[in-house]
Write an enzyme that holds these catalytic residues in place. Structure first.
Site, PDB file in Angstrom:
ATOM      1  N   LYS A 220     -17.839  16.124   7.297  1.00  0.00           N
ATOM      2  CA  LYS A 220     -16.776  16.586   8.195  1.00  0.00           C
ATOM      3  C   LYS A 220     -17.322  16.953   9.572  1.00  0.00           C
ATOM      4  O   LYS A 220     -16.820  16.495  10.595  1.00  0.00           O
ATOM      5  CB  LYS A 220     -16.080  17.820   7.590  1.00  0.00           C
ATOM      6  N   ASN A 221     -18.340  17.815   9.595  1.00  0.00           N
ATOM      7  CA  ASN A 221     -18.771  18.344  10.887  1.00  0.00           C
ATOM      8  C   ASN A 221     -19.501  17.310  11.741  1.00  0.00           C
ATOM      9  O   ASN A 221     -19.679  17.516  12.941  1.00  0.00           O
ATOM     10  CB  ASN A 221     -19.599  19.627  10.700  1.00  0.00           C
TER      11      ASN A 221
ATOM     12  N   ARG B 289     -15.340  34.092  18.369  1.00  0.00           N
ATOM     13  CA  ARG B 289     -16.065  32.814  18.408  1.00  0.00           C
ATOM     14  C   ARG B 289     -16.154  32.359  19.874  1.00  0.00           C
ATOM     15  O   ARG B 289     -15.385  31.524  20.330  1.00  0.00           O
ATOM     16  CB  ARG B 289     -15.361  31.768  17.541  1.00  0.00           C
ATOM     17  N   PRO B 290     -17.134  32.913  20.601  1.00  0.00           N
ATOM     18  CA  PRO B 290     -17.206  32.618  22.032  1.00  0.00           C
ATOM     19  C   PRO B 290     -17.650  31.178  22.309  1.00  0.00           C
ATOM     20  O   PRO B 290     -18.241  30.528  21.450  1.00  0.00           O
ATOM     21  CB  PRO B 290     -18.264  33.600  22.547  1.00  0.00           C
ATOM     22  N   ILE B 291     -17.351  30.681  23.533  1.00  0.00           N
ATOM     23  CA  ILE B 291     -17.861  29.354  23.920  1.00  0.00           C
ATOM     24  C   ILE B 291     -18.660  29.444  25.235  1.00  0.00           C
ATOM     25  O   ILE B 291     -18.749  28.492  25.989  1.00  0.00           O
ATOM     26  CB  ILE B 291     -16.724  28.302  24.026  1.00  0.00           C
ATOM     27  N   ASP B 292     -19.219  30.629  25.461  1.00  0.00           N
ATOM     28  CA  ASP B 292     -19.969  30.824  26.716  1.00  0.00           C
ATOM     29  C   ASP B 292     -21.142  29.856  26.862  1.00  0.00           C
ATOM     30  O   ASP B 292     -21.456  29.412  27.967  1.00  0.00           O
ATOM     31  CB  ASP B 292     -20.461  32.275  26.807  1.00  0.00           C
TER      32      ASP B 292
ATOM     33  N   CYS C  50     -11.374  28.271  11.709  1.00  0.00           N
ATOM     34  CA  CYS C  50     -11.530  29.419  10.809  1.00  0.00           C
ATOM     35  C   CYS C  50     -11.758  30.708  11.593  1.00  0.00           C
ATOM     36  O   CYS C  50     -12.403  30.698  12.641  1.00  0.00           O
ATOM     37  CB  CYS C  50     -12.718  29.190   9.869  1.00  0.00           C
TER      38      CYS C  50
ATOM     39  N   ASP D 281     -22.231  28.096   5.939  1.00  0.00           N
ATOM     40  CA  ASP D 281     -21.065  27.453   5.309  1.00  0.00           C
ATOM     41  C   ASP D 281     -21.193  27.356   3.787  1.00  0.00           C
ATOM     42  O   ASP D 281     -20.280  26.871   3.119  1.00  0.00           O
ATOM     43  CB  ASP D 281     -20.838  26.050   5.913  1.00  0.00           C
TER      44      ASP D 281
ATOM     45  N   ARG E 132     -11.114  23.757  15.320  1.00  0.00           N
ATOM     46  CA  ARG E 132     -12.186  24.269  16.154  1.00  0.00           C
ATOM     47  C   ARG E 132     -12.849  23.149  16.964  1.00  0.00           C
ATOM     48  O   ARG E 132     -13.148  23.278  18.140  1.00  0.00           O
ATOM     49  CB  ARG E 132     -13.233  24.922  15.240  1.00  0.00           C
TER      50      ARG E 132
ATOM     51  N   ARG F 279      -8.675  20.997   4.488  1.00  0.00           N
ATOM     52  CA  ARG F 279      -9.260  20.674   5.795  1.00  0.00           C
ATOM     53  C   ARG F 279     -10.641  20.050   5.637  1.00  0.00           C
ATOM     54  O   ARG F 279     -11.083  19.297   6.501  1.00  0.00           O
ATOM     55  CB  ARG F 279      -9.400  21.946   6.646  1.00  0.00           C
TER      56      ARG F 279
HETATM   57  C1  EPZ Z   1     -20.174  25.008  13.520  1.00  0.00           C
HETATM   58  O1  EPZ Z   1     -19.324  25.933  14.199  1.00  0.00           O
HETATM   59  C2  EPZ Z   1     -19.423  24.563  12.287  1.00  0.00           C
HETATM   60  N1  EPZ Z   1     -18.173  23.937  12.699  1.00  0.00           N
HETATM   61  C3  EPZ Z   1     -19.164  25.740  11.356  1.00  0.00           C
HETATM   62  O2  EPZ Z   1     -18.648  25.220  10.149  1.00  0.00           O
HETATM   63  C4  EPZ Z   1     -20.483  26.452  11.046  1.00  0.00           C
HETATM   64  O3  EPZ Z   1     -20.211  27.652  10.360  1.00  0.00           O
HETATM   65  C5  EPZ Z   1     -21.248  26.776  12.319  1.00  0.00           C
HETATM   66  O4  EPZ Z   1     -21.396  25.582  13.142  1.00  0.00           O
HETATM   67  C6  EPZ Z   1     -22.646  27.318  12.053  1.00  0.00           C
HETATM   68  O5  EPZ Z   1     -23.378  26.391  11.298  1.00  0.00           O
HETATM   69  C7  EPZ Z   1     -18.156  22.674  13.099  1.00  0.00           C
HETATM   70  O6  EPZ Z   1     -19.168  21.977  13.137  1.00  0.00           O
HETATM   71  C8  EPZ Z   1     -16.834  22.095  13.481  1.00  0.00           C
HETATM   72  P1  EPZ Z   1     -21.977  27.778  16.424  1.00  0.00           P
HETATM   73  P2  EPZ Z   1     -19.641  26.329  15.683  1.00  0.00           P
HETATM   74  O7  EPZ Z   1     -21.617  27.467  17.834  1.00  0.00           O
HETATM   75  O8  EPZ Z   1     -20.223  25.172  16.395  1.00  0.00           O
HETATM   76  C9  EPZ Z   1     -22.421  32.114  18.523  1.00  0.00           C
HETATM   77  C10 EPZ Z   1     -17.150  24.935   8.376  1.00  0.00           C
HETATM   78  O9  EPZ Z   1     -16.917  25.734   7.437  1.00  0.00           O
HETATM   79  N2  EPZ Z   1     -22.010  31.431  19.757  1.00  0.00           N
HETATM   80  O10 EPZ Z   1     -23.235  27.189  15.869  1.00  0.00           O
HETATM   81  O11 EPZ Z   1     -18.411  26.960  16.245  1.00  0.00           O
HETATM   82  C11 EPZ Z   1     -21.278  32.222  17.516  1.00  0.00           C
HETATM   83  O12 EPZ Z   1     -20.455  33.336  17.788  1.00  0.00           O
HETATM   84  C12 EPZ Z   1     -17.298  25.454   9.800  1.00  0.00           C
HETATM   85  O13 EPZ Z   1     -17.238  23.715   8.233  1.00  0.00           O
HETATM   86  C13 EPZ Z   1     -22.046  32.105  20.961  1.00  0.00           C
HETATM   87  O14 EPZ Z   1     -22.408  33.281  21.040  1.00  0.00           O
HETATM   88  O15 EPZ Z   1     -20.755  27.440  15.471  1.00  0.00           O
HETATM   89  C14 EPZ Z   1     -22.035  32.309  16.215  1.00  0.00           C
HETATM   90  O16 EPZ Z   1     -22.421  33.635  16.008  1.00  0.00           O
HETATM   91  C15 EPZ Z   1     -16.841  26.846   9.938  1.00  0.00           C
HETATM   92  N3  EPZ Z   1     -21.670  31.435  22.108  1.00  0.00           N
HETATM   93  C16 EPZ Z   1     -23.279  31.444  16.441  1.00  0.00           C
HETATM   94  O17 EPZ Z   1     -23.399  31.328  17.873  1.00  0.00           O
HETATM   95  C17 EPZ Z   1     -21.277  30.124  22.081  1.00  0.00           C
HETATM   96  O18 EPZ Z   1     -20.971  29.588  23.158  1.00  0.00           O
HETATM   97  C18 EPZ Z   1     -23.232  30.024  15.841  1.00  0.00           C
HETATM   98  O19 EPZ Z   1     -22.043  29.356  16.291  1.00  0.00           O
HETATM   99  C19 EPZ Z   1     -21.256  29.446  20.853  1.00  0.00           C
HETATM  100  C20 EPZ Z   1     -21.623  30.123  19.708  1.00  0.00           C
END
Ligand code: EPZ
Length: 429
Positions: free
Chosen positions: A18-19, A118-121, A113, A303, A89, A395
């Site tokens: 999926k991811n 869930r920031p995107i900074d 989820c 996950d 997401r 999903r």
């Molecule tokens: C991906 O989410 C996956 N989703 C998630 O899987 C998974 O839990 C996660 O990676 C971690 O492995 C998809 O691939 C669609 P991150 P993502 O950016 O990309 C912080 C599932 O169940 N962060 O790696 O959103 C954030 O808050 C889903 O299949 C910032 O601070 O996760 C978190 O603490 C749920 N600033 C950490 O980084 C940012 O700009 C990791 O988030 C981005 C993230």
């Protein structure tokens, strides 16, 4: 609806990841040509992403349930409204892909989820480093660059982020010059996206390590690409096999991607055999307790954390789970407690006192992997478990009821509008 107490036995085939797919489909926007993507899982997150591209003007041909052809030549809009992004997401990958193609993207903030903030900074920091001006107004991210083309740069991610790493890769493949992402995420789907982009003529190196180098190219072409198997779906069936004292051969997997999960299951007492593209899991006795700390790849995946908690809730002794990726990923614990689990949560740590057995109860899938944990708990429990809100499970898990039934589980889908009661249940909806 699940009647617990049946060990899972037999073979199961794992679907595409999926991811990976939810990043690869937006990446097809960059080609202005036909991309044929094979081994896509038939799940709602993927159909949603395909629908978004269709509504943006891409031509979509579903060759079969697992193969799609996307021709993005006629996409002309860089605007993606909230109606399309709210449930997914990964819709934020459209920002990177549209910026790469048009030098402009206006995309509503994504859904997905709920694990707290869930920031995107880090995504935004990456786009800005590549020369884009980024603003957020009315929950729309608006990113634009003068002269329609980004310029390569070095970006050091403050946190290891899967999403930011992917989004910056998408934006950078058609940028002018070299982009270097340091402290990049290393998940298998990042490598898969890099392989897809390279099949389209991109120059991406180092994916799977913490430094990724992307030399921008003028244009990308179509390709045929087969997606890797889903690490988390495979891991979920591994834990389900162990939790039900079963014996399951999990096929179409890359065992290397499953090492952190295998290692934990072995610590719990499971017997694991690895083959080239399959893995067999057996669990003859009650599980031993163990401690789990979630980490970015190659650590134990967040996950898989809820599924592991379900298994450990009946292990011998006390287990500690530390969640180090998300702030709030223990919302499912209340549901496990309804089934008799003894779990104390303190911030990002859960202490699990193993109980002798769980009992069936009405519970909710609070998110996708929480839903997987409820399935596992229901199959382990004595009696009947009813899981509500299974839309979350759909999903991310293809044909989950059919796959589990084939393995011997007593599980069926029941229509949401029907009241659940001995005499009123109609199965097979
Ligand atoms: C991906 O989410 C996956 N989703 C998630 O899987 C998974 O839990 C996660 O990676 C971690 O492995 C998809 O691939 C669609 P991150 P993502 O950016 O990309 C912080 C599932 O169940 N962060 O790696 O959103 C954030 O808050 C889903 O299949 C910032 O601070 O996760 C978190 O603490 C749920 N600033 C950490 O980084 C940012 O700009 C990791 O988030 C981005 C993230």
């Amino acid at each position: 609806m699940i009647e617990g107490g049946h060990p899972l036995k037999g073979e199961v085939n794992i679907s595409g990841a999926k991811n990976a797919v939810v990043a690869i489909i937006p990446a097809a926007i960059l080609a202005q040509d036909v991309c044929r993507i094979e081994n896509i899982p038939n799940i709602s997150d993927v159909s949603m992403m395909i629908r978004i591209l269709y509504q943006m003007g891409a031509e979509i041909k579903m060759i079969n349930d697992h193969t799609v052809e996307i021709d993005s030549t006629h996409i002309s809009s860089f605007i993606v409204p909230h109606e399309l992004t709210k449930q997914l997401r990964a819709s934020y990958y459209l920002i990177g892909a549209l910026l790469g193609r048009f030098g402009r993207a206006k995309v509503a903030m994504p859904g997905g989820c709920d694990f707290g903030v869930r920031p995107i900074d880090q995504h935004i920091k990456g786009f800005q480093a590549l020369g884009a001006a980024v603003s957020i107004e009315n929950a729309m991210v608006d990113a634009r660059v003068e002269e329609h083309r980004l310029t390569g740069n070095s970006i050091y991610l403050d946190v290891v982020s899967v999403g930011a790493t992917i989004n910056i890769m998408l934006a950078a493949v058609r940028a002018r010059g070299l982009t270097i992402i340091e402290n990049a995420a290393k998940e298998p789907h990042i490598v898969d996206l890099a392989n897809f982009l390279n099949s389209m003529g991109a120059d991406v190196r180092g994916a799977g390590t913490d430094v990724i180098k992307i030399r921008g190219v003028e244009e990308l072409h179509g390709c045929t690409y087969s997606v890797i198997p889903d690490q988390i779906e495979a891991g979920t069936y591994m834990v389900a096999a162990a939790a039900t004292h079963g014996d399951v051969l999990i096929k179409n997997v890359i065992p290397k991607h499953l090492e952190s999960i295998s290692a934990k299951l072995v610590e719990c007492g499971a017997q694991i055999e690895e083959f080239d593209d399959a893995i067999r899991v057996r669990m003859p006795d009650r599980a031993n307790c163990c401690n789990v700390k979630t980490m970015p790849h190659p650590g134990f995946p967040t996950d898989m954390q809820p599924q592991m908690a379900a298994l450990l809730s009946v292990a011998r002794g006390t287990s500690i789970i530390s969640e180090s990726v998300w702030d709030n990923r223990f919302r499912y614990v209340d549901q496990l407690s309804r089934m008799g689990a003894d779990i104390q949560v303190n911030g990002k740590v859960a202490v699990i006192e193993g109980v002798d057995f769980l009992t069936g109860a009405p519970v909710r899938a609070t998110d996708l992997r929480a839903g997987a944990a409820m399935l596992i708990a229901g199959m382990m429990a004595q009696g009947r478990t009813e899981i509500e809100d299974i839309v979350h499970i759909d999903r991310g898990y293809e044909l989950v009821v059919e796959k589990l039934t084939d393995l011997g589980a007593d599980i069926r889908r029941v229509r949401a509008e029907e009241q659940v009661g001995e005499s009123r249940v109609v199965a097979g909806a």
